[in-house]
Design a protein around this motif. Structure first.
Motif, mmCIF file in Angstrom:
data_model
loop_
_atom_site.group_PDB
_atom_site.id
_atom_site.type_symbol
_atom_site.label_atom_id
_atom_site.label_comp_id
_atom_site.label_asym_id
_atom_site.label_seq_id
_atom_site.Cartn_x
_atom_site.Cartn_y
_atom_site.Cartn_z
ATOM 1 N N UNK A 5 0.712 -1.379 -0.108
ATOM 2 C CA UNK A 5 -0.154 0.081 0.172
ATOM 3 C C UNK A 5 0.744 1.178 -0.202
ATOM 4 N N UNK A 6 0.443 2.185 -0.928
ATOM 5 C CA UNK A 6 1.436 3.262 -0.777
ATOM 6 C C UNK A 6 2.747 3.241 -1.604
ATOM 7 N N UNK A 7 3.140 2.082 -1.854
ATOM 8 C CA UNK A 7 4.677 1.915 -2.411
ATOM 9 C C UNK A 7 4.473 2.519 -4.000
ATOM 10 N N UNK A 8 5.357 3.463 -4.171
ATOM 11 C CA UNK A 8 5.430 3.933 -5.615
ATOM 12 C C UNK A 8 5.917 2.694 -6.499
ATOM 13 N N UNK A 9 5.126 2.577 -7.500
ATOM 14 C CA UNK A 9 5.625 1.659 -8.702
ATOM 15 C C UNK A 9 6.876 2.006 -9.403
ATOM 16 N N UNK A 10 7.493 1.184 -10.139
ATOM 17 C CA UNK A 10 8.900 1.222 -10.993
ATOM 18 C C UNK A 10 8.118 2.777 -11.811
ATOM 19 N N UNK A 12 8.145 5.312 -14.802
ATOM 20 C CA UNK A 12 7.957 5.157 -16.060
ATOM 21 C C UNK A 12 7.010 4.138 -16.581
ATOM 22 N N UNK A 13 6.651 3.327 -15.549
ATOM 23 C CA UNK A 13 5.519 2.205 -16.090
ATOM 24 C C UNK A 13 4.011 2.985 -16.053
ATOM 25 N N UNK A 14 3.159 2.272 -16.626
ATOM 26 C CA UNK A 14 1.721 2.852 -16.537
ATOM 27 C C UNK A 14 1.048 2.971 -14.993
ATOM 28 N N UNK A 15 1.750 2.043 -14.348
ATOM 29 C CA UNK A 15 1.396 2.233 -12.958
ATOM 30 C C UNK A 15 1.686 3.492 -12.305
ATOM 31 N N UNK A 16 2.984 3.401 -12.523
ATOM 32 C CA UNK A 16 3.647 4.856 -11.976
ATOM 33 C C UNK A 16 2.740 6.011 -12.246
ATOM 34 N N UNK A 17 2.427 6.213 -13.678
ATOM 35 C CA UNK A 17 1.802 7.357 -14.110
ATOM 36 C C UNK A 17 0.407 7.484 -13.318
ATOM 37 N N UNK A 18 -0.398 6.226 -13.331
ATOM 38 C CA UNK A 18 -1.377 6.539 -12.296
ATOM 39 C C UNK A 18 -1.420 6.772 -10.754
ATOM 40 N N UNK A 19 0.027 6.278 -10.525
ATOM 41 C CA UNK A 19 0.078 6.710 -8.992
ATOM 42 C C UNK A 19 0.522 7.935 -8.729
ATOM 43 N N UNK A 20 1.241 8.735 -9.813
ATOM 44 C CA UNK A 20 1.421 10.123 -9.633
ATOM 45 C C UNK A 20 0.368 10.969 -9.941
ATOM 46 N N UNK A 21 -0.603 10.591 -10.809
ATOM 47 C CA UNK A 21 -1.984 11.192 -10.663
ATOM 48 C C UNK A 21 -2.623 11.216 -9.688
#
Length: 65
Positions: A5-10, A12-21
């Motif tokens: 939970x709340x761990x930042x994904x790698x 440049x990945x799609x998950x990272x962009x969604x996490x940042x948004x």
């Protein structure tokens, strides 16, 4: 790879962009909530000023001041 939970994904990945948004949206919601609370306090203070002005005017008109 399963993320905690709340761990930042790698990066440049799609998950990272969604996490940042999502993170930016969360920050916006917190700021808006804070602004709403401050506006409510300002409205309360303005109301108190109006009440004090009315009381002062009443007291002046009846000769108490």
């Amino acid at each position: 790879m399963k993320l905690m939970m709340n761990e930042e994904p790698p990066y440049g990945t799609m998950a990272w962009y969604f996490y940042e948004i999502d993170e930016r949206q969360r920050q916006i919601y917190e700021l808006v909530f804070d602004i709403d609370q401050k506006l409510a306090k300002v409205k309360d203070l303005l109301n108190e000023i109006d009440i004090l002005k009315a009381q002062l005017e009443t007291n002046v008109n009846v000769g108490k001041i």
